[in-house]
Design a protein around this motif. Structure first.
Motif, PDB file in Angstrom:
ATOM      1  N   LEU A  52     115.297 -25.058 -91.994  1.00  0.00           N
ATOM      2  CA  LEU A  52     113.778 -24.067 -90.938  1.00  0.00           C
ATOM      3  C   LEU A  52     112.584 -24.740 -91.232  1.00  0.00           C
ATOM      4  N   SER A  53     112.157 -24.379 -92.817  1.00  0.00           N
ATOM      5  CA  SER A  53     111.296 -24.319 -93.373  1.00  0.00           C
ATOM      6  C   SER A  53     110.937 -26.223 -93.506  1.00  0.00           C
ATOM      7  N   ALA A  54     111.759 -27.168 -93.398  1.00  0.00           N
ATOM      8  CA  ALA A  54     111.567 -28.741 -93.122  1.00  0.00           C
ATOM      9  C   ALA A  54     111.364 -28.475 -92.082  1.00  0.00           C
ATOM     10  N   LEU A  55     111.786 -28.063 -90.714  1.00  0.00           N
ATOM     11  CA  LEU A  55     111.582 -27.772 -89.476  1.00  0.00           C
ATOM     12  C   LEU A  55     109.987 -27.961 -89.245  1.00  0.00           C
ATOM     13  N   ALA A  56     109.631 -26.309 -89.639  1.00  0.00           N
ATOM     14  CA  ALA A  56     108.526 -25.712 -88.767  1.00  0.00           C
ATOM     15  C   ALA A  56     107.537 -26.976 -89.521  1.00  0.00           C
ATOM     16  N   GLN A  57     107.950 -27.033 -91.171  1.00  0.00           N
ATOM     17  CA  GLN A  57     106.698 -27.784 -91.817  1.00  0.00           C
ATOM     18  C   GLN A  57     106.486 -28.845 -90.598  1.00  0.00           C
ATOM     19  N   TYR A  58     107.199 -30.047 -90.798  1.00  0.00           N
ATOM     20  CA  TYR A  58     106.614 -30.828 -89.954  1.00  0.00           C
ATOM     21  C   TYR A  58     106.579 -31.175 -88.832  1.00  0.00           C
ATOM     22  N   LEU A  59     107.091 -30.687 -87.972  1.00  0.00           N
ATOM     23  CA  LEU A  59     106.326 -29.884 -86.311  1.00  0.00           C
ATOM     24  C   LEU A  59     104.857 -29.347 -86.373  1.00  0.00           C
ATOM     25  N   THR A  60     104.757 -28.490 -87.952  1.00  0.00           N
ATOM     26  CA  THR A  60     103.050 -28.318 -87.694  1.00  0.00           C
ATOM     27  C   THR A  60     102.785 -29.764 -88.131  1.00  0.00           C
ATOM     28  N   ALA A  61     102.677 -30.110 -88.591  1.00  0.00           N
ATOM     29  CA  ALA A  61     102.405 -32.328 -89.608  1.00  0.00           C
ATOM     30  C   ALA A  61     102.108 -32.581 -88.360  1.00  0.00           C
ATOM     31  N   ASN A  62     102.834 -32.428 -87.231  1.00  0.00           N
ATOM     32  CA  ASN A  62     103.153 -34.191 -86.437  1.00  0.00           C
ATOM     33  C   ASN A  62     102.557 -33.073 -85.611  1.00  0.00           C
ATOM     34  N   SER A  63     102.121 -31.820 -84.673  1.00  0.00           N
ATOM     35  CA  SER A  63     101.692 -31.418 -83.404  1.00  0.00           C
ATOM     36  C   SER A  63     100.190 -30.641 -82.924  1.00  0.00           C
ATOM     37  N   SER A  64     100.120 -30.952 -82.174  1.00  0.00           N
ATOM     38  CA  SER A  64      98.964 -29.614 -82.006  1.00  0.00           C
ATOM     39  C   SER A  64      98.557 -28.697 -80.359  1.00  0.00           C
ATOM     40  N   ALA A  65      98.202 -27.991 -80.435  1.00  0.00           N
ATOM     41  CA  ALA A  65      97.942 -27.637 -78.844  1.00  0.00           C
ATOM     42  C   ALA A  65      97.486 -29.326 -78.505  1.00  0.00           C
ATOM     43  N   THR A  66      96.234 -29.251 -78.925  1.00  0.00           N
ATOM     44  CA  THR A  66      96.046 -31.393 -78.106  1.00  0.00           C
ATOM     45  C   THR A  66      96.387 -32.183 -77.611  1.00  0.00           C
ATOM     46  N   SER A  67      97.750 -32.594 -78.570  1.00  0.00           N
ATOM     47  CA  SER A  67      98.408 -33.630 -79.351  1.00  0.00           C
ATOM     48  C   SER A  67     100.163 -33.469 -79.670  1.00  0.00           C
ATOM     49  N   PRO A  68     100.839 -32.664 -78.879  1.00  0.00           N
ATOM     50  CA  PRO A  68     101.831 -32.128 -78.620  1.00  0.00           C
ATOM     51  C   PRO A  68     103.185 -33.169 -78.966  1.00  0.00           C
ATOM     52  N   LEU A  69     104.485 -32.703 -79.348  1.00  0.00           N
ATOM     53  CA  LEU A  69     104.937 -33.663 -80.096  1.00  0.00           C
ATOM     54  C   LEU A  69     106.067 -34.067 -78.938  1.00  0.00           C
ATOM     55  N   ALA A  70     106.193 -35.264 -78.654  1.00  0.00           N
ATOM     56  CA  ALA A  70     107.316 -35.791 -77.649  1.00  0.00           C
ATOM     57  C   ALA A  70     108.457 -35.568 -77.715  1.00  0.00           C
ATOM     58  N   PRO A  71     109.476 -35.367 -77.232  1.00  0.00           N
ATOM     59  CA  PRO A  71     111.218 -35.006 -77.987  1.00  0.00           C
ATOM     60  C   PRO A  71     111.100 -36.253 -78.662  1.00  0.00           C
ATOM     61  N   PRO A  72     112.200 -37.176 -78.802  1.00  0.00           N
ATOM     62  CA  PRO A  72     112.815 -38.295 -79.125  1.00  0.00           C
ATOM     63  C   PRO A  72     113.318 -38.433 -78.467  1.00  0.00           C
ATOM     64  N   ALA A  73     113.432 -39.967 -78.508  1.00  0.00           N
ATOM     65  CA  ALA A  73     114.763 -40.628 -77.143  1.00  0.00           C
ATOM     66  C   ALA A  73     115.739 -40.582 -76.825  1.00  0.00           C
ATOM     67  N   ALA A  74     116.642 -40.110 -78.435  1.00  0.00           N
ATOM     68  CA  ALA A  74     117.923 -40.299 -78.506  1.00  0.00           C
ATOM     69  C   ALA A  74     118.382 -41.618 -78.262  1.00  0.00           C
ATOM     70  N   ASN A  75     118.063 -42.744 -78.906  1.00  0.00           N
ATOM     71  CA  ASN A  75     118.212 -44.045 -78.787  1.00  0.00           C
ATOM     72  C   ASN A  75     118.762 -44.765 -80.036  1.00  0.00           C
ATOM     73  N   ARG A  76     119.212 -44.126 -80.958  1.00  0.00           N
ATOM     74  CA  ARG A  76     119.416 -44.387 -82.081  1.00  0.00           C
ATOM     75  C   ARG A  76     121.307 -44.862 -82.390  1.00  0.00           C
ATOM     76  N   ILE A  77     121.942 -44.356 -81.316  1.00  0.00           N
ATOM     77  CA  ILE A  77     123.292 -44.513 -81.295  1.00  0.00           C
ATOM     78  C   ILE A  77     123.466 -45.843 -80.828  1.00  0.00           C
ATOM     79  N   THR A  78     123.826 -46.746 -80.399  1.00  0.00           N
ATOM     80  CA  THR A  78     124.176 -47.727 -78.620  1.00  0.00           C
ATOM     81  C   THR A  78     125.901 -47.231 -78.598  1.00  0.00           C
ATOM     82  N   ILE A  79     125.567 -46.821 -77.467  1.00  0.00           N
ATOM     83  CA  ILE A  79     127.029 -46.362 -76.938  1.00  0.00           C
ATOM     84  C   ILE A  79     127.323 -46.869 -76.241  1.00  0.00           C
ATOM     85  N   VAL A  80     129.176 -47.496 -76.518  1.00  0.00           N
ATOM     86  CA  VAL A  80     129.743 -48.396 -75.949  1.00  0.00           C
ATOM     87  C   VAL A  80     130.730 -47.194 -74.660  1.00  0.00           C
ATOM     88  N   GLN A  81     131.115 -47.738 -74.094  1.00  0.00           N
ATOM     89  CA  GLN A  81     132.223 -46.301 -73.242  1.00  0.00           C
ATOM     90  C   GLN A  81     132.947 -47.965 -72.551  1.00  0.00           C
TER      91      GLN A  81
END
Length: 598
Positions: free
Chosen positions: A569-598
């Motif tokens: 949890l500290s690692a997550l909090a540290q990442y959010l603090t370092a990579n987001s702000s009120a004026t530059s919020p973090l966009a959700p990841p696109a979840a496109n790292r795994i290509t799924i064939v169905q």
């Protein structure tokens, strides 16, 4: 409560005709006396032969005292025209109101739970080692529960404290009153102390009102050691669920208890995500799959119903027992969003349940009812204690970061956070992997409270990652890394894949048209766009649970060059603090790292 619980299905099932000549269910029903469900005899002088007993049940609460947010706080309901809608649900203030209303008019009522009442809990409960949840369950008048795997997150000694009371051994008492423990028994029939070979808690419990007696046997899944940290199950042995239930059913019968309910912390997967799906309807097939089906098919016919959990799904199904007779198997999803209302018709002549008259249905814990004042007071007390920690802002998001899908944005975000932390700990860190079961929720943009849209508080982060695992670094060969990916869909994970959430620099293809380990396309596995070299060495960041080989990832337990870092949890909090702000919020990841064939 009909208007409050939303349209729901009431279903009665019939046993196969007996050799005594009852050729049809109708014939058997007509054989029941007219006072079968009245609880009164002729002239109202003596109890009748049959007595309806209300069994209310729920499972997998996970310390969700406040209404869960986002998709974790909704259920899907199928409408009469076949369409579906979602309903906001959950929160113990509402659960208490619904249960108390449901009990009205039912003098014979017992409330049971299917395990995982605590563990992986939001901050309001988890910060205080789940004492608030035990207090809430006491107020809910819970009569009995089985243990689940999460009851062992902090080990058997802490579970015993939750049962018996006392202040936490290191944190002490949180209030001026000593924690008194659970008013209800935890059952652990198949969890044995390796030294004594005896259950660590009661294996069964008998509910009795006047001359009506129903026995409850509680078990958790035999595979608990594979999904709990090694420290949590140290010195314990987990036995086969069916063998254990059958053993104690005989014990109860020898004591004259013929009516038996099994509380099983193992579950199944219904064919529909709607809580009111009729899995016994024509054309639905079996309606349910997964481990609970084999358990239900093999548990002795002496058991009259199974209350289940673990899979966080909703179902009210019948599965034939070994004698070929249908038997009710239920689950009420998770997080207090549903409760199950089952009517067990007790036969005073035999002391058994007349299964021809069993009825059951899941009901939504809607939020359109009055809040239970005692629960509001309880939540307020613990929130006041948690506020100095929980209200601290740790980051900002631009939209919901959902925890849904084979690859989830929330899982990817955690993997990115652990990779970034790993690079700080050791610049040679190559990638990170996160187990999906360790991601307990998403982050909601418009969260409850007054902190402002897009603000992520420590309490919200705690809800996402409540386990206090550490971030660990280990070395693996490329061949081992590929094997880890194959273990997602093979071995113990073949039937129910556990897809690891990868950091942004790891990509590959998952071909679901294939089976087993072949579903991972080996030559598609790339790191930073380059194929993984089987002979090369890679530094991988995971949480300590995975680093110990948890969730069936045995290869992750074979890493070398271990380096243990801070909690996840500290690692997550540290990442959010370092990579987001009120004026530059973090966009959700696109979840496109795994290509799924169905």
């Amino acid at each position: 409560m009909q208007a409050q619980s939303r349209p729901s299905r009431r279903r009665t099932y019939a046993l196969l005709a007996s050799a005594a000549g009852l050729a049809t269910a109708a014939a058997l029903a007509s054989a029941l006396p007219a006072d079968a469900h009245s609880g009164k005899g002729h002239g109202h002088q003596h109890p009748g032969r049959y007595q309806d007993v209300q069994l209310l049940s729920f499972n997998d609460l996970h310390g969700n005292l406040e209404p869960p947010s986002g998709s974790s706080g909704r259920v899907t309901e199928t409408q009469a025209d076949g369409t579906t809608k979602t309903i906001d649900a959950g929160g113990v203030e509402y659960l208490a109101t619904h249960l108390r209303e449901a009990r009205k008019g039912h003098p014979y009522s017992v409330t049971a739970a299917g395990g995982d009442m605590v563990g992986a809990s939001p901050l309001i409960s988890g910060l205080f080692h789940d004492e608030p949840t035990i207090e809430a369950l006491n107020k809910l008048d819970l009569d009995v529960t089985t243990v689940g795997n999460h009851e062992f997150d902090e080990g058997a000694r802490e579970l015993a404290r939750l049962q018996n009371g006392g202040c936490h051994p290191t944190d002490g008492c949180y209030t001026d009153k000593k924690f008194k423990g659970a008013d209800f028994p935890y059952l652990a029939a198949n969890v044995l102390d390796e030294k004594t070979d005896k259950p660590i808690l009661k294996p069964y419990w008998v509910w009795q009102k006047k001359d009506v007696r129903i026995g409850f046997i509680g078990v958790t899944l035999e595979g608990t050691p594979g999904i709990v940290s090694a420290d949590g199950v140290k010195g314990l042995a987990f036995k086969d669920e069916v063998e254990t239930i059958n053993k104690y059913a005989k014990v109860l019968q020898r004591q004259g208890v013929q009516s038996i309910v099994a509380l099983v912390h193992e579950g199944g997967f219904p064919s529909s995500s709607s809580y009111n799906y009729d899995c016994d309807s024509p054309g639905a097939g079996s309606g349910i799959s997964g481990p609970i089906v084999d358990i239900a098919k093999n548990v002795t016919p002496a058991v009259d119903a199974l209350v289940t959990g673990h899979t966080h799904t909703a179902y009210v199904c019948t599965v034939d027992d070994p004698a070929g007779n249908p038997r009710m198997v239920t689950s009420a999803a998770s997080f207090g969003r549903l409760y199950t209302d089952t009517t067990l018709t007790y036969d005073r002549r035999t002391g058994d349940i007349a299964r021809t008259a069993v009825q059951s249905a899941n009901h939504v814990v809607t939020r359109d009812v009055a809040k239970a004042p005692d629960m509001t007071e309880l939540i307020g007390k613990w929130n006041t204690l948690a506020a100095p920690i929980g209200n601290r802002a740790i980051g900002y998001i631009a939209a919901d970061v959902n925890n849904t899908g084979t690859e989830s944005p929330m899982g990817d975000l955690i993997a990115d956070a652990q990779f970034a932390y790993g690079r700080e700990l050791d610049p040679g860190t190559d990638l990170a992997l996160m187990n999906p079961g360790g991601v307990r929720a998403g982050l909601t943009y418009a969260a409850k409270g007054s902190e402002g849209d897009g603000v992520v508080t420590y309490a919200e982060g705690f809800t996402v990652q409540p386990f206090a695992n550490t971030v660990n670094l280990q070395d693996f060969t490329g061949a081992q890394l590929i094997q880890v990916l194959k273990e997602q869909v093979s071995g113990t994970n073949a039937a129910a894949p556990k897809i690891l959430q990868p950091s942004a620099n790891l990509t590959y293809t998952l071909d679901l048209t294939k089976t087993g380990a072949d579903r991972v396309v080996t030559d598609s596995v790339k790191l930073n766009g380059t194929a993984v070299d089987p002979a090369a060495t890679y530094r991988v960041a995971t949480n300590s649970f995975l680093a110990g080989g948890g969730d069936g990832f045995t290869t992750l337990g074979q890493g070398t060059g271990d380096l243990v870092g801070t909690d996840d949890l500290s690692a997550l909090a540290q990442y959010l603090t370092a990579n987001s702000s009120a004026t530059s919020p973090l966009a959700p990841p696109a979840a496109n790292r795994i290509t799924i064939v169905q």
